[in-house]
Write an enzyme that holds these catalytic residues in place. Structure first.
Site, PDB file in Angstrom:
ATOM      1  N   LYS A  64     -38.684 -86.332  57.524  1.00 10.18           N
ATOM      2  CA  LYS A  64     -40.108 -86.671  57.640  1.00 10.18           C
ATOM      3  C   LYS A  64     -40.307 -88.064  57.056  1.00 10.18           C
ATOM      4  O   LYS A  64     -40.752 -88.240  55.924  1.00 10.18           O
ATOM      5  CB  LYS A  64     -40.971 -85.617  56.927  1.00 10.18           C
ATOM      6  CG  LYS A  64     -42.396 -85.590  57.452  1.00 10.18           C
ATOM      7  CD  LYS A  64     -43.087 -84.300  57.079  1.00 10.18           C
ATOM      8  CE  LYS A  64     -44.568 -84.319  57.364  1.00 10.18           C
ATOM      9  NZ  LYS A  64     -44.932 -84.528  58.774  1.00 10.18           N
ATOM     10  N   GLU A  81     -40.116 -81.601  70.838  1.00 11.99           N
ATOM     11  CA  GLU A  81     -41.287 -81.229  70.038  1.00 11.99           C
ATOM     12  C   GLU A  81     -42.451 -82.130  70.409  1.00 11.99           C
ATOM     13  O   GLU A  81     -42.296 -83.054  71.207  1.00 11.99           O
ATOM     14  CB  GLU A  81     -40.976 -81.334  68.537  1.00 11.99           C
ATOM     15  CG  GLU A  81     -40.665 -82.744  68.074  1.00 11.99           C
ATOM     16  CD  GLU A  81     -40.382 -82.875  66.576  1.00 11.99           C
ATOM     17  OE1 GLU A  81     -40.757 -81.982  65.800  1.00 11.99           O
ATOM     18  OE2 GLU A  81     -39.805 -83.895  66.186  1.00 11.99           O
ATOM     19  N   LEU A  93     -38.366 -81.889  63.708  1.00 15.07           N
ATOM     20  CA  LEU A  93     -38.731 -81.579  62.334  1.00 15.07           C
ATOM     21  C   LEU A  93     -38.891 -80.060  62.214  1.00 15.07           C
ATOM     22  O   LEU A  93     -39.494 -79.428  63.086  1.00 15.07           O
ATOM     23  CB  LEU A  93     -40.065 -82.261  61.982  1.00 15.07           C
ATOM     24  CG  LEU A  93     -40.480 -82.103  60.520  1.00 15.07           C
ATOM     25  CD1 LEU A  93     -39.651 -83.029  59.630  1.00 15.07           C
ATOM     26  CD2 LEU A  93     -41.958 -82.405  60.328  1.00 15.07           C
ATOM     27  N   TYR A 134     -42.836 -88.679  53.617  1.00 14.10           N
ATOM     28  CA  TYR A 134     -44.196 -88.232  53.364  1.00 14.10           C
ATOM     29  C   TYR A 134     -44.349 -86.750  53.650  1.00 14.10           C
ATOM     30  O   TYR A 134     -43.454 -86.115  54.202  1.00 14.10           O
ATOM     31  CB  TYR A 134     -45.196 -89.044  54.206  1.00 14.10           C
ATOM     32  CG  TYR A 134     -45.255 -88.634  55.660  1.00 14.10           C
ATOM     33  CD1 TYR A 134     -44.224 -88.946  56.547  1.00 14.10           C
ATOM     34  CD2 TYR A 134     -46.345 -87.915  56.147  1.00 14.10           C
ATOM     35  CE1 TYR A 134     -44.293 -88.555  57.875  1.00 14.10           C
ATOM     36  CE2 TYR A 134     -46.415 -87.524  57.485  1.00 14.10           C
ATOM     37  CZ  TYR A 134     -45.383 -87.857  58.342  1.00 14.10           C
ATOM     38  OH  TYR A 134     -45.441 -87.458  59.651  1.00 14.10           O
TER      39      TYR A 134
HETATM   40  N1  PMP Z   1     -42.947 -82.342  64.259  1.00 11.81           N
HETATM   41  C1  PMP Z   1     -43.392 -83.557  63.917  1.00 11.81           C
HETATM   42  C2  PMP Z   1     -42.760 -84.764  64.506  1.00 11.81           C
HETATM   43  C3  PMP Z   1     -44.468 -83.681  63.008  1.00 11.81           C
HETATM   44  O1  PMP Z   1     -44.923 -84.887  62.649  1.00 11.81           O
HETATM   45  C4  PMP Z   1     -45.084 -82.503  62.504  1.00 11.81           C
HETATM   46  C5  PMP Z   1     -46.283 -82.601  61.608  1.00 11.81           C
HETATM   47  N2  PMP Z   1     -45.939 -82.999  60.338  1.00 11.81           N
HETATM   48  C6  PMP Z   1     -44.571 -81.256  62.879  1.00 11.81           C
HETATM   49  C7  PMP Z   1     -43.495 -81.211  63.766  1.00 11.81           C
HETATM   50  C8  PMP Z   1     -45.156 -79.975  62.338  1.00 11.81           C
HETATM   51  O2  PMP Z   1     -44.791 -79.813  60.993  1.00 11.81           O
HETATM   52  P1  PMP Z   1     -45.713 -79.005  59.977  1.00 11.81           P
HETATM   53  O3  PMP Z   1     -45.937 -77.666  60.565  1.00 11.81           O
HETATM   54  O4  PMP Z   1     -44.898 -78.943  58.736  1.00 11.81           O
HETATM   55  O5  PMP Z   1     -46.973 -79.773  59.823  1.00 11.81           O
END
Ligand code: PMP
Length: 278
Positions: free
Chosen positions: A145, A177, A201, A31
């Site tokens: 993701k 994270e 991520l 997603y």
């Molecule tokens: N880490 C995780 C586990 C996440 O779910 C997200 C949010 N999608 C992020 C980091 C931040 O990613 P982004 O800046 O692309 O939203």
């Protein structure tokens, strides 16, 4: 309300998802969440590229061209008259009689996308929020993701129950994270975030922030940091598509520095607002 179902814009109530959809049964899919500011998709190419990368990593073949996908998403934002909000999109491995192994290769993925109004969280961004440390119990492919978010949601729930905005996860002493965000600290005027690997991520917001540092002479390094580094940092913030640059002013019982959003955090918030044109 209109949504996208397998590439077509249709009325939400007309969609039927099968009970043996592999996303529903196994979380077998990927997603993205894309921010919409003033009716425009922010960092759309980056999000769509990451969607294809995530899909590739679990051998789902996306039967659309990237450009085609983006055009339909932009059309959806228009027909739904979305100004500030998000697009959620997901692709599953499709529907097939339940078995763990992949279905035959001719089973098409099931693709849905919808929009939702969501304001910029101005008050939290201004005042800062609290974080809760928690052991990272997730699997070893957090770079994907994927729809499998049990570890993340259990962590987020713990945060909510403790009156915190987000959990800051760690594997042993090392900070990984947030449950839905990346973590940054500032020490001696240098911004630090964990290098990408299979354990986190690679956030699109994270990438925007790194670029802002490079463009504006803010000193920055990608380096693993520990729980102690976090608690003793001059500034802490998290980043995500929905939370942008969100100051963390307290972690567990420990107030970070003065307990107010820090100087570099503020600077990055300003630069970020400029970037998105708000
Ligand atoms: N880490 C995780 C586990 C996440 O779910 C997200 C949010 N999608 C992020 C980091 C931040 O990613 P982004 O800046 O692309 O939203």
């Amino acid at each position: 309300e209109n949504i996208i179902f397998n590439g077509e814009i249709i009325e939400r109530s007309k969609v039927n998802i099968d009970i043996e959809d592999r996303g529903y049964q196994f979380g077998d899919g990927v997603y993205e969440v894309i921010r919409v500011y003033n009716g425009k998709l922010f960092t759309k190419e980056e999000h769509i590229n990451r969607l294809y990368e995530s899909a590739e990593k679990i051998s789902i073949q996306i039967p659309y061209e990237k450009l085609e996908l983006i055009q339909t998403l932009e059309e959806l934002v228009q027909v739904n008259q979305l100004d500030t909000g998000i697009i959620y999109l997901q692709l599953t491995r499709g529907s097939f009689p339940r078995q763990h192994g992949f279905p035959k290769s001719d089973v098409p993925p099931v693709y849905v996308a919808y929009t939702r109004e969501m304001p910029i969280p101005k008050v939290s961004m201004d005042e800062g929020v609290k974080g809760l440390l928690i052991e990272d119990i997730r699997w070893l492919r957090c770079d994907i993701k994927s729809l499998n978010l049990l570890g993340n949601i259990l962590a987020k729930q713990k945060a909510a129950e403790s009156g915190c905005f987000e959990t800051i996860q760690h594997r042993g002493e090392e900070v990984t994270e947030g449950s839905s965000s990346n973590v940054f600290i500032v020490k001696d005027n240098c911004l630090i975030t964990r290098p990408v690997s299979n354990l986190i991520l690679n956030g699109i917001t994270r990438q925007v922030i790194i670029k802002l540092c490079q463009e504006n002479g803010i000193s920055f390094k990608e380096e693993i940091f520990t729980i102690d580094d976090l608690l003793e940092a001059d500034e802490v913030f998290i980043s995500s598509t929905t939370s942008e640059v969100m100051p963390i002013i307290q972690v567990n019982e420990k107030v970070i520095s003065t307990g107010k959003p820090g100087k570099i955090t503020r600077k990055l918030q300003q630069l970020f607002q400029q970037k998105i044109g708000m």
